[in-house]
Design a protein around this motif. Structure first.
Motif, PDB file in Angstrom:
ATOM      1  N   UNK A  37      77.227  30.938  10.255  1.00  0.00           N
ATOM      2  CA  UNK A  37      76.239  31.840   9.662  1.00  0.00           C
ATOM      3  C   UNK A  37      74.934  31.817  10.461  1.00  0.00           C
ATOM      4  N   UNK A  38      74.476  30.621  10.794  1.00  0.00           N
ATOM      5  CA  UNK A  38      73.230  30.498  11.550  1.00  0.00           C
ATOM      6  C   UNK A  38      73.366  31.105  12.944  1.00  0.00           C
ATOM      7  N   UNK A  39      74.521  30.942  13.573  1.00  0.00           N
ATOM      8  CA  UNK A  39      74.739  31.538  14.892  1.00  0.00           C
ATOM      9  C   UNK A  39      74.688  33.058  14.816  1.00  0.00           C
ATOM     10  N   UNK A  40      75.248  33.637  13.743  1.00  0.00           N
ATOM     11  CA  UNK A  40      75.203  35.083  13.574  1.00  0.00           C
ATOM     12  C   UNK A  40      73.773  35.571  13.391  1.00  0.00           C
ATOM     13  N   UNK A  41      72.978  34.829  12.637  1.00  0.00           N
ATOM     14  CA  UNK A  41      71.580  35.197  12.427  1.00  0.00           C
ATOM     15  C   UNK A  41      70.819  35.163  13.747  1.00  0.00           C
ATOM     16  N   UNK A  42      71.012  34.091  14.507  1.00  0.00           N
ATOM     17  CA  UNK A  42      70.333  33.951  15.805  1.00  0.00           C
ATOM     18  C   UNK A  42      70.769  35.046  16.768  1.00  0.00           C
ATOM     19  N   UNK A  43      72.063  35.335  16.809  1.00  0.00           N
ATOM     20  CA  UNK A  43      72.571  36.382  17.701  1.00  0.00           C
ATOM     21  C   UNK A  43      71.975  37.734  17.339  1.00  0.00           C
ATOM     22  N   UNK A  44      71.839  38.020  16.052  1.00  0.00           N
ATOM     23  CA  UNK A  44      71.243  39.282  15.621  1.00  0.00           C
ATOM     24  C   UNK A  44      69.784  39.390  16.038  1.00  0.00           C
ATOM     25  N   UNK A  45      69.040  38.293  15.871  1.00  0.00           N
ATOM     26  CA  UNK A  45      67.632  38.289  16.276  1.00  0.00           C
ATOM     27  C   UNK A  45      67.496  38.474  17.783  1.00  0.00           C
ATOM     28  N   UNK A  46      68.345  37.808  18.538  1.00  0.00           N
ATOM     29  CA  UNK A  46      68.310  37.932  19.992  1.00  0.00           C
ATOM     30  C   UNK A  46      68.652  39.354  20.420  1.00  0.00           C
ATOM     31  N   UNK A  47      69.660  39.947  19.788  1.00  0.00           N
ATOM     32  CA  UNK A  47      70.062  41.311  20.126  1.00  0.00           C
ATOM     33  C   UNK A  47      68.914  42.291  19.872  1.00  0.00           C
ATOM     34  N   UNK A  48      68.252  42.164  18.709  1.00  0.00           N
ATOM     35  CA  UNK A  48      67.136  43.057  18.405  1.00  0.00           C
ATOM     36  C   UNK A  48      65.999  42.873  19.407  1.00  0.00           C
ATOM     37  N   UNK A  49      65.722  41.631  19.807  1.00  0.00           N
ATOM     38  CA  UNK A  49      64.671  41.373  20.788  1.00  0.00           C
ATOM     39  C   UNK A  49      65.018  42.015  22.128  1.00  0.00           C
ATOM     40  N   UNK A  50      66.270  41.882  22.554  1.00  0.00           N
ATOM     41  CA  UNK A  50      66.686  42.470  23.822  1.00  0.00           C
ATOM     42  C   UNK A  50      66.658  43.992  23.773  1.00  0.00           C
ATOM     43  N   UNK A  51      66.955  44.574  22.619  1.00  0.00           N
ATOM     44  CA  UNK A  51      66.908  46.024  22.474  1.00  0.00           C
ATOM     45  C   UNK A  51      65.476  46.542  22.543  1.00  0.00           C
ATOM     46  N   UNK A  52      64.525  45.774  22.057  1.00  0.00           N
ATOM     47  CA  UNK A  52      63.121  46.180  22.082  1.00  0.00           C
ATOM     48  C   UNK A  52      62.524  46.084  23.481  1.00  0.00           C
ATOM     49  N   UNK A  53      63.054  45.175  24.305  1.00  0.00           N
ATOM     50  CA  UNK A  53      62.522  44.957  25.643  1.00  0.00           C
ATOM     51  C   UNK A  53      63.663  45.117  26.650  1.00  0.00           C
ATOM     52  N   UNK A  54      64.045  46.357  26.953  1.00  0.00           N
ATOM     53  CA  UNK A  54      65.165  46.545  27.889  1.00  0.00           C
ATOM     54  C   UNK A  54      64.815  46.068  29.296  1.00  0.00           C
ATOM     55  N   UNK A  55      65.835  45.661  29.996  1.00  0.00           N
ATOM     56  CA  UNK A  55      65.656  45.163  31.358  1.00  0.00           C
ATOM     57  C   UNK A  55      65.294  46.332  32.287  1.00  0.00           C
ATOM     58  N   UNK A  56      64.475  46.053  33.294  1.00  0.00           N
ATOM     59  CA  UNK A  56      64.078  47.100  34.244  1.00  0.00           C
ATOM     60  C   UNK A  56      65.020  47.130  35.445  1.00  0.00           C
ATOM     61  N   UNK A  57      65.880  46.150  35.569  1.00  0.00           N
ATOM     62  CA  UNK A  57      66.807  46.135  36.695  1.00  0.00           C
ATOM     63  C   UNK A  57      68.071  46.902  36.316  1.00  0.00           C
ATOM     64  N   UNK A  58      68.619  47.683  37.248  1.00  0.00           N
ATOM     65  CA  UNK A  58      69.828  48.438  36.933  1.00  0.00           C
ATOM     66  C   UNK A  58      71.050  47.497  36.809  1.00  0.00           C
ATOM     67  N   UNK A  59      71.960  47.876  35.969  1.00  0.00           N
ATOM     68  CA  UNK A  59      73.181  47.090  35.812  1.00  0.00           C
ATOM     69  C   UNK A  59      74.077  47.279  37.025  1.00  0.00           C
ATOM     70  N   UNK A  60      74.696  46.217  37.471  1.00  0.00           N
ATOM     71  CA  UNK A  60      75.596  46.313  38.610  1.00  0.00           C
ATOM     72  C   UNK A  60      77.032  46.418  38.110  1.00  0.00           C
TER      73      UNK A  60
END
Length: 61
Positions: A37-60
């Motif tokens: 349960x805690x891992x799911x909560x952490x993964x969700x928070x991390x995903x939302x953070x990454x969505x708010x700050x997208x990477x500027x480097x192009x995907x290879x």
């Protein structure tokens, strides 16, 4: 709050995980389920953070 038991000096920034752990264990859930349960909560928070700050480097490819 200190979170280390040796020479490294670490501090917990958020006690929310401890509260979640204690509450879910009090509900009678097994430790393995509580960790999931805690891992799911952490993964969700991390995903939302990454969505708010997208990477500027192009995907290879």
């Amino acid at each position: 709050m200190t979170a280390s038991s040796g020479l490294p000096d670490r501090h917990r920034l958020n006690r929310g995980g401890d509260r979640q752990l204690t509450r879910r264990l009090a509900e009678g859930k097994p430790l393995r389920e509580v960790k999931r349960c805690l891992e799911r909560i952490i993964a969700g928070q991390l995903f939302r953070t990454l969505q708010q700050h997208p990477s500027t480097t192009p995907a290879t490819p």
